[in-house]
Design a protein around this motif. Structure first.
Motif: not given
Length: 71
Positions: A20-26, A28-31, A40-41, A66-70
């Protein structure tokens, strides 16, 4: 991220909240194990728990952003 010139807001949440939080995110880093695919990646960050391979994971995160922002 700041040390690498990446201006980012880092949000910590529970795995059940990620979809539910992935919209607007670039990225996900999960432990923990990701229970589904996301639009998203996503990277597994168990290195932050084990302490093994943290520098390599840091670089993967930087590269992914960096890839996302490029684009």
């Amino acid at each position: 991220l700041k040390d690498n010139g990446i201006n980012a807001e880092v949000v910590q949440c529970k795995i059940a909240e990620v979809a539910s939080r992935q919209e607007g995110a670039d990225l996900i880093v999960s432990t923990t194990i990701l229970p589904t695919k996301y639009s998203i990646p996503a990277l597994s960050a168990t290195s932050y728990i084990t302490g093994i391979g943290m520098e390599a994971l840091d670089q993967k995160i930087i590269d992914a952003l960096n890839k996302t922002f490029a684009n």
